[in-house]
Design a protein around this motif. Structure first.
Motif, PDB file in Angstrom:
ATOM      1  N   THR A 326       0.821  -1.218   0.000  1.00 34.87           N
ATOM      2  CA  THR A 326       0.000   0.000   0.000  1.00 34.87           C
ATOM      3  C   THR A 326       0.852   1.264   0.000  1.00 34.87           C
ATOM      4  O   THR A 326       0.376   2.332  -0.392  1.00 34.87           O
ATOM      5  CB  THR A 326      -0.923   0.010   1.222  1.00 34.87           C
ATOM      6  OG1 THR A 326      -0.128  -0.128   2.411  1.00 34.87           O
ATOM      7  CG2 THR A 326      -1.917  -1.138   1.147  1.00 34.87           C
ATOM      8  N   GLN A 328       3.142   2.048  -1.997  1.00 33.99           N
ATOM      9  CA  GLN A 328       3.299   2.561  -3.354  1.00 33.99           C
ATOM     10  C   GLN A 328       2.121   3.454  -3.741  1.00 33.99           C
ATOM     11  O   GLN A 328       2.295   4.496  -4.379  1.00 33.99           O
ATOM     12  CB  GLN A 328       3.425   1.398  -4.335  1.00 33.99           C
ATOM     13  CG  GLN A 328       4.628   0.510  -4.091  1.00 33.99           C
ATOM     14  CD  GLN A 328       5.935   1.262  -4.258  1.00 33.99           C
ATOM     15  OE1 GLN A 328       6.104   2.052  -5.190  1.00 33.99           O
ATOM     16  NE2 GLN A 328       6.863   1.031  -3.338  1.00 33.99           N
ATOM     17  N   TYR A 329       0.914   3.050  -3.354  1.00 38.12           N
ATOM     18  CA  TYR A 329      -0.257   3.879  -3.627  1.00 38.12           C
ATOM     19  C   TYR A 329      -0.187   5.175  -2.821  1.00 38.12           C
ATOM     20  O   TYR A 329      -0.540   6.258  -3.324  1.00 38.12           O
ATOM     21  CB  TYR A 329      -1.536   3.112  -3.287  1.00 38.12           C
ATOM     22  CG  TYR A 329      -1.759   1.890  -4.134  1.00 38.12           C
ATOM     23  CD1 TYR A 329      -2.493   1.966  -5.317  1.00 38.12           C
ATOM     24  CD2 TYR A 329      -1.248   0.642  -3.759  1.00 38.12           C
ATOM     25  CE1 TYR A 329      -2.713   0.842  -6.108  1.00 38.12           C
ATOM     26  CE2 TYR A 329      -1.463  -0.495  -4.547  1.00 38.12           C
ATOM     27  CZ  TYR A 329      -2.192  -0.380  -5.718  1.00 38.12           C
ATOM     28  OH  TYR A 329      -2.398  -1.486  -6.494  1.00 38.12           O
ATOM     29  N   GLU A 330       0.255   5.061  -1.576  1.00 47.57           N
ATOM     30  CA  GLU A 330       0.359   6.256  -0.733  1.00 47.57           C
ATOM     31  C   GLU A 330       1.430   7.202  -1.261  1.00 47.57           C
ATOM     32  O   GLU A 330       1.278   8.425  -1.198  1.00 47.57           O
ATOM     33  CB  GLU A 330       0.667   5.843   0.698  1.00 47.57           C
ATOM     34  CG  GLU A 330      -0.466   5.050   1.354  1.00 47.57           C
ATOM     35  CD  GLU A 330      -0.041   4.450   2.682  1.00 47.57           C
ATOM     36  OE1 GLU A 330       1.164   4.549   3.015  1.00 47.57           O
ATOM     37  OE2 GLU A 330      -0.908   3.878   3.381  1.00 47.57           O
ATOM     38  N   ASP A 333      -0.075   9.162  -4.076  1.00 47.57           N
ATOM     39  CA  ASP A 333      -0.949  10.215  -3.561  1.00 47.57           C
ATOM     40  C   ASP A 333      -0.138  11.364  -2.970  1.00 47.57           C
ATOM     41  O   ASP A 333      -0.502  12.542  -3.119  1.00 47.57           O
ATOM     42  CB  ASP A 333      -1.882   9.644  -2.496  1.00 47.57           C
ATOM     43  CG  ASP A 333      -2.871   8.635  -3.076  1.00 47.57           C
ATOM     44  OD1 ASP A 333      -3.138   8.710  -4.292  1.00 47.57           O
ATOM     45  OD2 ASP A 333      -3.360   7.772  -2.307  1.00 47.57           O
ATOM     46  N   TYR A 339      -5.219   9.746 -10.737  1.00 51.59           N
ATOM     47  CA  TYR A 339      -5.336   8.282 -10.840  1.00 51.59           C
ATOM     48  C   TYR A 339      -4.565   7.729 -12.025  1.00 51.59           C
ATOM     49  O   TYR A 339      -3.782   6.774 -11.887  1.00 51.59           O
ATOM     50  CB  TYR A 339      -6.811   7.903 -10.938  1.00 51.59           C
ATOM     51  CG  TYR A 339      -7.040   6.421 -11.113  1.00 51.59           C
ATOM     52  CD1 TYR A 339      -7.010   5.557 -10.023  1.00 51.59           C
ATOM     53  CD2 TYR A 339      -7.279   5.872 -12.373  1.00 51.59           C
ATOM     54  CE1 TYR A 339      -7.221   4.198 -10.181  1.00 51.59           C
ATOM     55  CE2 TYR A 339      -7.483   4.513 -12.545  1.00 51.59           C
ATOM     56  CZ  TYR A 339      -7.441   3.684 -11.448  1.00 51.59           C
ATOM     57  OH  TYR A 339      -7.639   2.338 -11.608  1.00 51.59           O
ATOM     58  N   ALA A 342      -0.750   8.113 -11.749  1.00 50.68           N
ATOM     59  CA  ALA A 342      -0.225   7.187 -10.741  1.00 50.68           C
ATOM     60  C   ALA A 342      -0.146   5.774 -11.314  1.00 50.68           C
ATOM     61  O   ALA A 342       0.849   5.056 -11.108  1.00 50.68           O
ATOM     62  CB  ALA A 342      -1.103   7.214  -9.493  1.00 50.68           C
ATOM     63  N   GLN A 343      -1.180   5.375 -12.039  1.00 47.61           N
ATOM     64  CA  GLN A 343      -1.152   4.044 -12.644  1.00 47.61           C
ATOM     65  C   GLN A 343      -0.056   3.929 -13.698  1.00 47.61           C
ATOM     66  O   GLN A 343       0.647   2.914 -13.778  1.00 47.61           O
ATOM     67  CB  GLN A 343      -2.513   3.724 -13.279  1.00 47.61           C
ATOM     68  CG  GLN A 343      -3.647   3.586 -12.281  1.00 47.61           C
ATOM     69  CD  GLN A 343      -3.476   2.368 -11.396  1.00 47.61           C
ATOM     70  OE1 GLN A 343      -2.822   1.400 -11.753  1.00 47.61           O
ATOM     71  NE2 GLN A 343      -4.073   2.417 -10.206  1.00 47.61           N
ATOM     72  N   ILE A 347       2.270   2.600 -10.376  1.00 46.95           N
ATOM     73  CA  ILE A 347       1.595   1.346 -10.014  1.00 46.95           C
ATOM     74  C   ILE A 347       1.746   0.284 -11.102  1.00 46.95           C
ATOM     75  O   ILE A 347       2.247  -0.823 -10.853  1.00 46.95           O
ATOM     76  CB  ILE A 347       0.104   1.601  -9.719  1.00 46.95           C
ATOM     77  CG1 ILE A 347      -0.052   2.705  -8.661  1.00 46.95           C
ATOM     78  CG2 ILE A 347      -0.564   0.309  -9.290  1.00 46.95           C
ATOM     79  CD1 ILE A 347       0.642   2.396  -7.353  1.00 46.95           C
TER      80      ILE A 347
END
Length: 432
Positions: A326, A328-330, A333, A339, A342-343, A347
């Protein structure tokens, strides 16, 4: 008084390693005979390999390449004194072109050969980052050039299809700048679909009437052999990968409708055998189309195999997304990325790297599943072998044809497997 030193002040000369630890002997002791249990297994395995080769090699090593029939092969084998028969390789010499190209017109063989060479050129910058990046432009154009080379006809339908993608991209960029990426994506897809369904055909007809450029047409029923399998495999692999990515992202989405549609599609496709989907493509699909509509059989196969592969690809990529911590997602952000950025930047590259073994396994499975098209009367290599055996000259040939098909499939699938291993080594950033 003599002074003694207990610390050596000079280095000892280097010595050669023991002969039993280097070379073939050292490798064998470390990998094959490093214990009594492994030694017994090695001896049993060597005996099994010897027994298999002792039975197969005498059958294979017969000079029957010049034979023109099975009876002639048997006469040659009998003259050599073989007691248990031998392979009849004359069928491979005589029919290998048919195994490669099916019933494609022989005077037009240059077109699938050229398409395959251009396929390798188009894949080179995608698979190897050492190739010039400008070659990616040709990689983007190749999907429109390949069908024109294989099927022939006017050059304007492929150009019209390309215009649809260009129009969708222009609409996407315009709407994204004015609103949001999601609205831009929806608008781009709608614009492209409207062009393909309602405007593309008229544009192609008018353009061909003004500038009639084209080559001789070839019907889909004349396709066959490995050319058909490779064509279906390349299209299914190339299309299922991006579709699988979007399905995986949709399944993990917080939007209820998007998630429900993706979950329903994935579970339905994964719960139905590919043979059933091919039967639907062959017999039932025309029932739902307007009367008089002609829907090419190979195009139907493309759609069904692509959808089937996309569902499995989505689950493989979803596994890679779930494996990311998680943090990596944080981190995405914290950098203020939206979105899609980030992808694209954080991600998805990591998820795809984790998923490489599963992705390549899916690719290999899809390529091997192309042989299932024989059940809808398309002449893949296996179905062609039945047609060859129907000839009275080769009635009774089995293992030679199946062996040739197996070797070609093994070479292609093994090449994909080796590239997967190369890519994993290249992208490895941590310790094993």
């Amino acid at each position: 008084m003599t002074e003694l030193s207990y610390v050596r002040t000079e280095m000892l000369p280097e010595s050669e390693p023991p002969a039993s630890t280097v070379g073939i002997v050292g490798w064998a002791r470390e990998n094959l005979f490093n214990g009594w249990f492994n030694s017994v297994l090695t001896i049993i395995s060597l005996y099994a390999i010897y027994s298999i080769l002792a039975a197969i090699l005498p059958w294979m090593l017969h000079n029957t390449w010049s034979a023109t029939s099975l009876n002639e092969c048997r006469d040659i084998v009998a003259a050599s004194g073989a007691e248990h028969g031998g392979a009849c390789w004359g069928v491979i010499r005589e029919r290998w072109l048919q195994m490669m190209f099916g019933f494609y017109p022989s005077e037009l063989y240059w077109r699938p050969i050229l398409a395959f060479i251009l396929l390798l050129v188009a894949l080179a910058p995608v698979l190897f980052d050492t190739m010039p990046r400008k070659m990616l432009w040709f990689s983007a154009l190749f999907p429109f050039l390949m069908p024109w080379l294989l099927w022939g006809g006017s050059i304007w339908p492929p150009i019209s299809a390309l215009i649809g993608f260009v129009l969708g991209y222009v609409v996407f960029r315009a709407l994204s700048a004015a609103t949001s990426d999601l609205i831009g994506l929806i608008g781009g897809v709608v614009a492209a679909v409207v062009w393909w369904l309602y405007l593309s055909g008229g544009f192609s007809s008018i353009a061909h009437g003004i500038i009639p450029i084209g080559i001789e047409s070839v019907e889909s029923r004349q396709f066959g052999g490995f050319m058909l399998s490779i064509t279906i495999g390349v299209v299914a692999i190339g299309c299922s990968f991006p579709i699988g990515i979007f399905l995986a992202l949709g399944r993990r989405s917080d939007l209820l409708i998007v998630k429900s549609l993706c979950v329903g599609f994935i579970e339905f496709i994964r719960g139905v055998p590919l043979i059933t989907l091919l039967f639907v493509a062959s017999t039932l699909l025309n029932i739902f189309l307007p009367p008089g509509t002609e829907f090419d059989i190979i195009l139907r196969v493309f759609i069904m195999v692509t959808l089937f592969a996309s569902a499995y690809m989505a689950e493989v990529i979803r596994g890679g997304l779930a494996a990311l911590p998680t943090g990596q997602y944080e981190a995405a952000d914290a950098l203020g990325l939206d979105y899609w950025k980030a992808q694209r930047l954080i991600i998805m590259p990591q998820a795809l790297k984790i998923s490489i073994p599963g992705i390549v396994s899916t690719f290999i499975g899809v390529f091997k599943d192309t042989t299932l098209v024989s059940i809808i009367a398309l002449f893949d290599p296996l179905n062609l072998s039945n047609a060859i055996r129907a000839d009275s000259a080769w009635n009774g040939i089995v293992w030679e044809l199946y062996g040739f098909i197996a070797v070609v499939f093994f070479i292609l699938c093994f090449s994909m497997s080796r590239y997967s291993m190369y890519l994993e080594r290249k992208l490895q950033t941590g310790h094993q």
